[in-house]
Design a protein around this motif. Structure first.
Motif, PDB file in Angstrom:
ATOM      1  N   ARG A 133       0.805  -1.222   0.000  1.00 44.87           N
ATOM      2  CA  ARG A 133       0.000   0.000   0.000  1.00 44.87           C
ATOM      3  C   ARG A 133       0.839   1.274   0.000  1.00 44.87           C
ATOM      4  NH1 ARG A 133      -5.450   0.131   2.932  1.00 44.87           N
ATOM      5  NH2 ARG A 133      -6.429  -1.808   2.291  1.00 44.87           N
ATOM      6  N   SER A 134       2.004   1.208   0.651  1.00 47.09           N
ATOM      7  CA  SER A 134       2.824   2.420   0.760  1.00 47.09           C
ATOM      8  C   SER A 134       3.777   2.564  -0.424  1.00 47.09           C
ATOM      9  CB  SER A 134       3.633   2.402   2.061  1.00 47.09           C
ATOM     10  OG  SER A 134       4.556   1.327   2.035  1.00 47.09           O
ATOM     11  N   GLY A 135       3.949   1.482  -1.179  1.00 43.66           N
ATOM     12  CA  GLY A 135       4.888   1.535  -2.292  1.00 43.66           C
ATOM     13  C   GLY A 135       6.339   1.554  -1.857  1.00 43.66           C
ATOM     14  N   LEU A 136       6.600   1.157  -0.618  1.00 42.61           N
ATOM     15  CA  LEU A 136       7.967   1.108  -0.101  1.00 42.61           C
ATOM     16  C   LEU A 136       8.460  -0.337  -0.147  1.00 42.61           C
ATOM     17  CD1 LEU A 136       7.622   3.336   3.113  1.00 42.61           C
ATOM     18  CD2 LEU A 136       8.573   4.009   0.900  1.00 42.61           C
ATOM     19  N   PRO A 137       9.775  -0.547  -0.366  1.00 43.60           N
ATOM     20  CA  PRO A 137      10.300  -1.914  -0.343  1.00 43.60           C
ATOM     21  C   PRO A 137      10.011  -2.585   1.004  1.00 43.60           C
ATOM     22  CG  PRO A 137      11.964  -0.353  -1.118  1.00 43.60           C
ATOM     23  CD  PRO A 137      10.815   0.459  -0.614  1.00 43.60           C
ATOM     24  N   LEU A 138       9.895  -3.908   0.973  1.00 42.10           N
ATOM     25  CA  LEU A 138       9.554  -4.655   2.178  1.00 42.10           C
ATOM     26  C   LEU A 138      10.546  -4.400   3.316  1.00 42.10           C
ATOM     27  CD1 LEU A 138       7.386  -6.649   3.153  1.00 42.10           C
ATOM     28  CD2 LEU A 138       8.893  -8.519   2.466  1.00 42.10           C
ATOM     29  N   SER A 139      11.838  -4.359   2.984  1.00 41.82           N
ATOM     30  CA  SER A 139      12.852  -4.172   4.026  1.00 41.82           C
ATOM     31  C   SER A 139      12.731  -2.783   4.664  1.00 41.82           C
ATOM     32  CB  SER A 139      14.253  -4.356   3.444  1.00 41.82           C
ATOM     33  OG  SER A 139      14.444  -3.430   2.387  1.00 41.82           O
ATOM     34  N   THR A 140      12.500  -1.778   3.821  1.00 36.77           N
ATOM     35  CA  THR A 140      12.317  -0.406   4.331  1.00 36.77           C
ATOM     36  C   THR A 140      11.077  -0.347   5.223  1.00 36.77           C
ATOM     37  OG1 THR A 140      13.186   0.394   2.225  1.00 36.77           O
ATOM     38  CG2 THR A 140      12.104   2.020   3.649  1.00 36.77           C
ATOM     39  N   THR A 141       9.987  -0.961   4.734  1.00 34.77           N
ATOM     40  CA  THR A 141       8.736  -0.956   5.487  1.00 34.77           C
ATOM     41  C   THR A 141       8.944  -1.606   6.840  1.00 34.77           C
ATOM     42  OG1 THR A 141       7.547  -1.159   3.403  1.00 34.77           O
ATOM     43  CG2 THR A 141       6.309  -1.635   5.408  1.00 34.77           C
ATOM     44  N   SER A 142       9.600  -2.749   6.837  1.00 36.60           N
ATOM     45  CA  SER A 142       9.819  -3.499   8.070  1.00 36.60           C
ATOM     46  C   SER A 142      10.618  -2.673   9.079  1.00 36.60           C
ATOM     47  CB  SER A 142      10.551  -4.790   7.710  1.00 36.60           C
ATOM     48  OG  SER A 142      10.748  -5.555   8.849  1.00 36.60           O
ATOM     49  N   ARG A 143      11.654  -1.989   8.573  1.00 36.09           N
ATOM     50  CA  ARG A 143      12.497  -1.167   9.451  1.00 36.09           C
ATOM     51  C   ARG A 143      11.712   0.034   9.986  1.00 36.09           C
ATOM     52  NH1 ARG A 143      16.415  -0.895   5.813  1.00 36.09           N
ATOM     53  NH2 ARG A 143      15.871   1.228   5.216  1.00 36.09           N
ATOM     54  N   MET A 144      10.935   0.681   9.110  1.00 41.44           N
ATOM     55  CA  MET A 144      10.134   1.842   9.523  1.00 41.44           C
ATOM     56  C   MET A 144       9.068   1.438  10.539  1.00 41.44           C
ATOM     57  SD  MET A 144      11.103   4.735   8.298  1.00 41.44           S
ATOM     58  CE  MET A 144       9.683   5.535   9.023  1.00 41.44           C
ATOM     59  N   VAL A 145       8.423   0.287  10.295  1.00 38.40           N
ATOM     60  CA  VAL A 145       7.381  -0.183  11.213  1.00 38.40           C
ATOM     61  C   VAL A 145       7.985  -0.399  12.597  1.00 38.40           C
ATOM     62  CG1 VAL A 145       5.947  -2.184  11.798  1.00 38.40           C
ATOM     63  CG2 VAL A 145       5.805  -1.162   9.506  1.00 38.40           C
ATOM     64  N   ALA A 146       9.170  -1.022  12.638  1.00 42.61           N
ATOM     65  CA  ALA A 146       9.809  -1.272  13.940  1.00 42.61           C
ATOM     66  C   ALA A 146      10.050   0.043  14.676  1.00 42.61           C
ATOM     67  CB  ALA A 146      11.130  -2.018  13.736  1.00 42.61           C
ATOM     68  N   GLU A 147      10.480   1.062  13.919  1.00 47.42           N
ATOM     69  CA  GLU A 147      10.758   2.345  14.570  1.00 47.42           C
ATOM     70  C   GLU A 147       9.462   3.036  15.016  1.00 47.42           C
ATOM     71  OE1 GLU A 147      13.582   6.296  14.141  1.00 47.42           O
ATOM     72  OE2 GLU A 147      13.476   4.942  12.431  1.00 47.42           O
ATOM     73  N   LEU A 148       8.434   2.949  14.177  1.00 47.79           N
ATOM     74  CA  LEU A 148       7.145   3.554  14.535  1.00 47.79           C
ATOM     75  C   LEU A 148       6.518   2.854  15.740  1.00 47.79           C
ATOM     76  CD1 LEU A 148       5.877   4.118  10.880  1.00 47.79           C
ATOM     77  CD2 LEU A 148       6.170   5.933  12.576  1.00 47.79           C
ATOM     78  N   VAL A 149       6.711   1.542  15.837  1.00 45.03           N
ATOM     79  CA  VAL A 149       6.210   0.791  16.996  1.00 45.03           C
ATOM     80  C   VAL A 149       6.970   1.224  18.256  1.00 45.03           C
ATOM     81  CG1 VAL A 149       6.105  -1.503  18.070  1.00 45.03           C
ATOM     82  CG2 VAL A 149       5.334  -1.197  15.703  1.00 45.03           C
ATOM     83  N   ARG A 150       8.291   1.436  18.096  1.00 40.75           N
ATOM     84  CA  ARG A 150       9.105   1.852  19.239  1.00 40.75           C
ATOM     85  C   ARG A 150       8.610   3.181  19.824  1.00 40.75           C
ATOM     86  NH1 ARG A 150      13.689   0.394  16.999  1.00 40.75           N
ATOM     87  NH2 ARG A 150      14.320   2.429  16.282  1.00 40.75           N
ATOM     88  N   HIS A 151       8.054   4.041  18.970  1.00 39.08           N
ATOM     89  CA  HIS A 151       7.547   5.332  19.440  1.00 39.08           C
ATOM     90  C   HIS A 151       6.040   5.291  19.731  1.00 39.08           C
ATOM     91  CE1 HIS A 151      11.241   7.572  18.946  1.00 39.08           C
ATOM     92  NE2 HIS A 151      11.431   6.959  17.804  1.00 39.08           N
ATOM     93  N   ASP A 152       5.440   4.101  19.735  1.00 37.00           N
ATOM     94  CA  ASP A 152       4.008   3.936  20.022  1.00 37.00           C
ATOM     95  C   ASP A 152       3.104   4.605  18.988  1.00 37.00           C
ATOM     96  OD1 ASP A 152       4.386   2.409  22.295  1.00 37.00           O
ATOM     97  OD2 ASP A 152       4.565   4.177  23.574  1.00 37.00           O
ATOM     98  N   LEU A 153       3.652   4.959  17.835  1.00 38.76           N
ATOM     99  CA  LEU A 153       2.809   5.530  16.785  1.00 38.76           C
ATOM    100  C   LEU A 153       2.083   4.402  16.056  1.00 38.76           C
ATOM    101  CD1 LEU A 153       5.220   8.273  15.382  1.00 38.76           C
ATOM    102  CD2 LEU A 153       3.454   8.505  17.129  1.00 38.76           C
ATOM    103  N   LEU A 154       2.704   3.243  16.024  1.00 42.51           N
ATOM    104  CA  LEU A 154       2.050   2.017  15.560  1.00 42.51           C
ATOM    105  C   LEU A 154       2.160   0.988  16.693  1.00 42.51           C
ATOM    106  CD1 LEU A 154       3.353   1.626  11.870  1.00 42.51           C
ATOM    107  CD2 LEU A 154       1.148   2.536  12.631  1.00 42.51           C
ATOM    108  N   ALA A 155       1.341  -0.058  16.609  1.00 42.15           N
ATOM    109  CA  ALA A 155       1.406  -1.128  17.610  1.00 42.15           C
ATOM    110  C   ALA A 155       1.136  -2.448  16.922  1.00 42.15           C
ATOM    111  CB  ALA A 155       0.375  -0.881  18.710  1.00 42.15           C
TER     112      ALA A 155
END
Lengths: 258, 258
Positions: free
Chosen positions: B41-63
């Motif tokens: 959906r975001s058009g980002l590579p899987l590895s980039t998405t995975s890394r970004m998700v981990a960081e967003l989860v770390r800041h409680d912006l995603l869970a």
């Protein structure tokens, strides 16, 4: 939450960490801030703050006020946070029951969830000329002081309970529970009776009454509460609160709901 | 809004741009997504998405969801977006009037603001068993199709009007206005009469009725609307809608409100 200049920690590494620090500087009372104020509240250097603000504005996560001198939260940030909010299902199930309750109780009806060591209010209905209330949507209160917080604390993990009981238990009025022993007794009482009544615990003129809201596995997921004038009629609202909490649970667990 | 793999644009530069792209992948119907879905959906590579998700989860912006397999918006993102939301003052002024209106009208009462070329709904009250409605809080509808959108479009800058009139004007039903000429006439009519009635424009069974909400300088800042069954009683709600819009304006412009 918002360290002043003397308490400013090291500026965090990473763009995202800095962005979160800046976004966290806004609150219900400070909805528009200058770049200098943002720098001071976020503990980031002025140049870093200025650069981050420009980037956040470019993505509509922040916006400049009409006069261009202050910064506020952007509509896009609200939209991103709200349209897929984790509390959305709960809020939508609860709102019709909260409205019915509000028609009867007037004053304030509110819905809170446990978030860290606070109650975070996800919805509130208020009447014009209602009794004073410190609750705001997306605002927080400590678990030990508010009626909704006490309900959530009574049903929280023992770990959360232990942390809160270890204090400090900040007093708002002479009636706020500030003794860990008294708080422990109170929590047991809440689990036994299924409701809490906090006359004057936050403001002398107001009383809170709250009950737990449960999910389909009977886990407590929220607290439904009212804030009314601090007189002997407050507890009369308990049956209506209980009925509304039941309705919310039923709505959330009916499989064919839209 | 959410480009599929074939339409995927270049991955954006910058951490913040990538974070916004990921957060934008969630919507009212897709509140929990796998990392693969987020990547697509975001058009980002899987590895980039995975890394970004981990960081967003770390800041409680995603869970992560309870089972750990999907990702959802974090309570912190909702809180940051809501507690200082630019629409907060409007929403708080409007809610008591919306409740009163809802007691009379039942079905749906909603409040929308102009955001880009859409109406963005900042609040909605709905009855159980109400007529069908596609509106959701933090959801959007095109300006030409919805009653709230038409009110906002009628009072929008000529630039916004020109863009919308240039089309395309997507039909929802046979009754949706899809001709620029008819739309232009309709907008003049709305400015003249002060309300709009859209019988069956989005769903055949439902009718929208909406009026403008103005600020202290008489600028239109929002649309207050109802969605009711599509019968000849719909327009009877206009006086109640107008009275509520007046009440909201008065509340927002009274200098001594809390």
């Amino acid at each position: 939450m918002t360290p002043g200049p003397s308490a400013a920690p090291e500026p965090p590494d990473g763009v995202l960490a800095r962005a979160v620090r800046i976004l966290s500087a806004f609150d219900t009372r400070s909805t528009a801030l200058t770049v200098s104020e943002l720098s001071r509240r976020s503990g980031l250097p002025l140049s870093t703050t200025s650069r981050m603000v420009a980037e956040l504005v470019r993505h509509d996560l922040l916006a400049r006020t009409d006069d261009g001198r202050r910064i506020r939260v952007g509509v896009r940030l609200w939209e991103l946070g709200s349209r897929a909010a984790p509390t959305r299902g709960l809020r939508e199930a609860a709102l019709p029951f909260m409205e019915d309750l509000h028609t009867v109780v007037r004053h304030h009806v509110q819905l809170g969830v446990l978030e860290g060591h606070d109650v975070l209010f996800v919805e509130r209905l208020s009447a014009r000329n209602a009794v004073i209330n410190v609750t705001e949507v997306a605002g927080r209160l400590p678990l030990h002081a508010s009626s909704s917080g006490l309900v959530l604390l009574a049903h929280a993990d023992t770990e959360v309970q232990a942390m809160v009981l270890a204090g400090p238990l900040r007093p708002y009025t002479a009636d706020t529970i500030t003794s860990p022993d008294r708080l422990r007794v109170h929590l047991a009482e809440i689990r036994r009776t299924g409701f809490v009544h906090t006359p004057g615990h936050i403001r002398p003129a107001a009383a809170g009454v709250a009950v737990p809201v449960r999910d389909d596995r009977d886990r407590v997921i929220a607290a439904l509460g009212v804030v009314v004038p601090n007189d002997d009629t407050a507890v009369r609202v308990v049956p209506a609160l209980r009925a509304a909490a039941q309705g919310i649970q039923r709505t959330m667990t009916t499989p064919d709901r839209a």
